[in-house]
Design a protein around this motif. Structure first.
Motif, short mmCIF file in Angstrom:
data_model
loop_
_atom_site.label_atom_id
_atom_site.label_comp_id
_atom_site.label_asym_id
_atom_site.label_seq_id
_atom_site.Cartn_x
_atom_site.Cartn_y
_atom_site.Cartn_z
N UNK A 157 5.58 44.27 -0.42
CA UNK A 157 6.02 42.97 -0.91
C UNK A 157 7.03 43.15 -2.05
N UNK A 158 8.20 42.52 -1.90
CA UNK A 158 9.20 42.49 -2.97
C UNK A 158 9.43 41.04 -3.37
N UNK A 159 9.97 40.85 -4.57
CA UNK A 159 10.15 39.49 -5.10
C UNK A 159 11.40 39.42 -5.95
N UNK A 160 12.13 38.32 -5.83
CA UNK A 160 13.33 38.06 -6.63
C UNK A 160 13.27 36.62 -7.13
N UNK A 161 14.16 36.31 -8.07
CA UNK A 161 14.21 34.98 -8.69
C UNK A 161 15.60 34.37 -8.54
N UNK A 162 15.66 33.05 -8.73
CA UNK A 162 16.95 32.38 -8.89
C UNK A 162 16.75 31.23 -9.86
N UNK A 189 1.93 42.24 -16.24
CA UNK A 189 1.54 41.06 -15.47
C UNK A 189 1.04 41.42 -14.08
N UNK A 190 1.18 42.69 -13.71
CA UNK A 190 0.63 43.13 -12.43
C UNK A 190 1.60 43.70 -11.44
N UNK A 191 2.90 43.65 -11.73
CA UNK A 191 3.89 44.17 -10.77
C UNK A 191 3.70 45.67 -10.58
N UNK A 192 3.69 46.11 -9.33
CA UNK A 192 3.56 47.54 -9.07
C UNK A 192 4.76 48.32 -9.52
N UNK A 193 5.96 47.82 -9.22
CA UNK A 193 7.22 48.43 -9.64
C UNK A 193 8.18 47.35 -10.10
N UNK A 236 4.41 31.27 -15.53
CA UNK A 236 3.05 31.03 -15.05
C UNK A 236 2.91 31.43 -13.59
N UNK A 237 3.94 31.12 -12.80
CA UNK A 237 3.89 31.47 -11.38
C UNK A 237 3.92 32.99 -11.19
N UNK A 238 4.71 33.68 -12.00
CA UNK A 238 4.75 35.14 -11.90
C UNK A 238 3.40 35.76 -12.24
N UNK A 239 2.67 35.15 -13.14
CA UNK A 239 1.33 35.66 -13.46
C UNK A 239 0.43 35.60 -12.22
#
Length: 315
Positions: free
Chosen positions: A164-169, A215-219, A177-180
């Motif tokens: 799972x990867x994640x990006x923002x805009x 916050x918990x991100x693996x990388x 709060x959502x990233x937590x």
């Protein structure tokens, strides 16, 4: 159908014009070098670029029932993106952005909100995410995903074996709060420097990466634009340089970096090498207009990546 990559979240139509250094007075006309239209957004742009790089890509997103929505679907499908999970929302327009790019590559944004942020975590999307090798999440800020559904979706996908990867805009007031909720289920989080610093309060990539790890991100990979990127994945932090290019348009460079990184992982590259590929993909995109820019494909991206090795000055 199981995909190598499923992208979930924002889908828009970009209209890019260059160069626009001043607006003509009144009803005057100015001739420009070029104009391009393309699907874009944290999910749509990454899906389009990843398909150009040869990945088998599905997209879970929403468009309106207008001409723009039909064009976006057509352009995605022509590049090979599976749009079976791109829903059409009756009575809504497709999200669209006008980007007048100046001679220096800067891009003010004129955005018309629409259906693009209405992606959800339906049973069909969850099933597709659980069968994909990679899930790229570009849904932070989406009203149907924030507050729990998005995090539950990623948790199930990751438990099923997806990376799972994640990006923002343009993260809003509720993004942190959502990233937590999300980051404990994210293998690699890839914000821009501006986003990372604004959300973390940090002033260096190292400190920002540490914040998101907590916050918990693996990388964490922080995209630094013309200064390259900071890669903190698998416990081996490293700064990578950028390619020295003539910038035409930086639209979708962040999304193209993410797509290139995922393509590298999918082809067996270790994370740092995959980040180098992401930089090479973004460098090609930045030399043309709109989402695909001057991107030629996977082989050309690998050749460009190999021209810039660790410790060298970008050429």
């Amino acid at each position: 159908m199981a995909h190598e990559l499923l992208c979930i979240g924002l889908l828009t139509l970009d209209v890019v014009a260059r160069p626009v250094d001043t607006l003509p007075a009144g009803e005057g006309t100015t001739l420009i070098e070029g104009l391009a239209v393309a699907p874009a957004g944290t999910a749509g742009g990454a899906a389009l670029v990843a398909a150009k790089l040869g990945l088998d890509v599905g997209l879970a997103a929403v468009v309106g029932d207008d001409l723009s929505g039909r064009f976006v679907r057509l352009a995605l499908e022509e590049e090979g993106v599976d749009c079976a999970l791109v829903r059409v929302r009756p009575g809504r327009r497709t999200s669209a952005t006008v980007l007048p790019i100046d001679s220096l590559g800067r891009r003010p944004t004129l955005h018309a909100p629409g259906a693009g942020f209405l992606a959800d975590a339906s049973d069909e999307v969850v099933t597709a995410a659980c069968s994909a090798r990679f899930v790229h999440y570009g849904g932070v800020g989406g009203p149907k995903l924030d507050g729990g559904p998005g995090a539950a979706l990623l948790a199930r996908a990751r438990a099923a074996g997806a990376v799972v990867t994640c990006d923002l805009i343009a993260p809003g007031s509720g993004a942190l709060d959502e990233l937590r909720r999300l980051l404990p289920h994210v293998d690699v989080f890839m914000p821009s420097a501006a986003e990372a610093f604004a959300l973390s309060g940090a002033s260096t990539p190292e400190a920002a990466a540490a914040f998101f790890h907590a916050l918990g991100a693996g990388g964490v990979i922080i995209k630094l634009g013309g200064e390259g990127c900071y890669v903190d994945v698998a416990g081996a932090p490293e700064r990578l340089p950028a390619h020295d290019i003539t910038v035409v348009d930086t639209t979708s460079c962040g999304d193209s970096f993410c797509a290139g990184f995922i393509a590298g992982l999918a082809r067996g590259m270790p994370p740092v090498q995959a980040a180098r590929l992401g930089s090479a993909v973004a460098a090609q995109v930045a030399q043309g207009l709109a989402t695909l820019g001057a991107l030629e494909g996977y082989a050309a991206s690998v050749r460009l990546m190999e021209s810039l090795t660790a410790g060298e000055t970008a050429q």
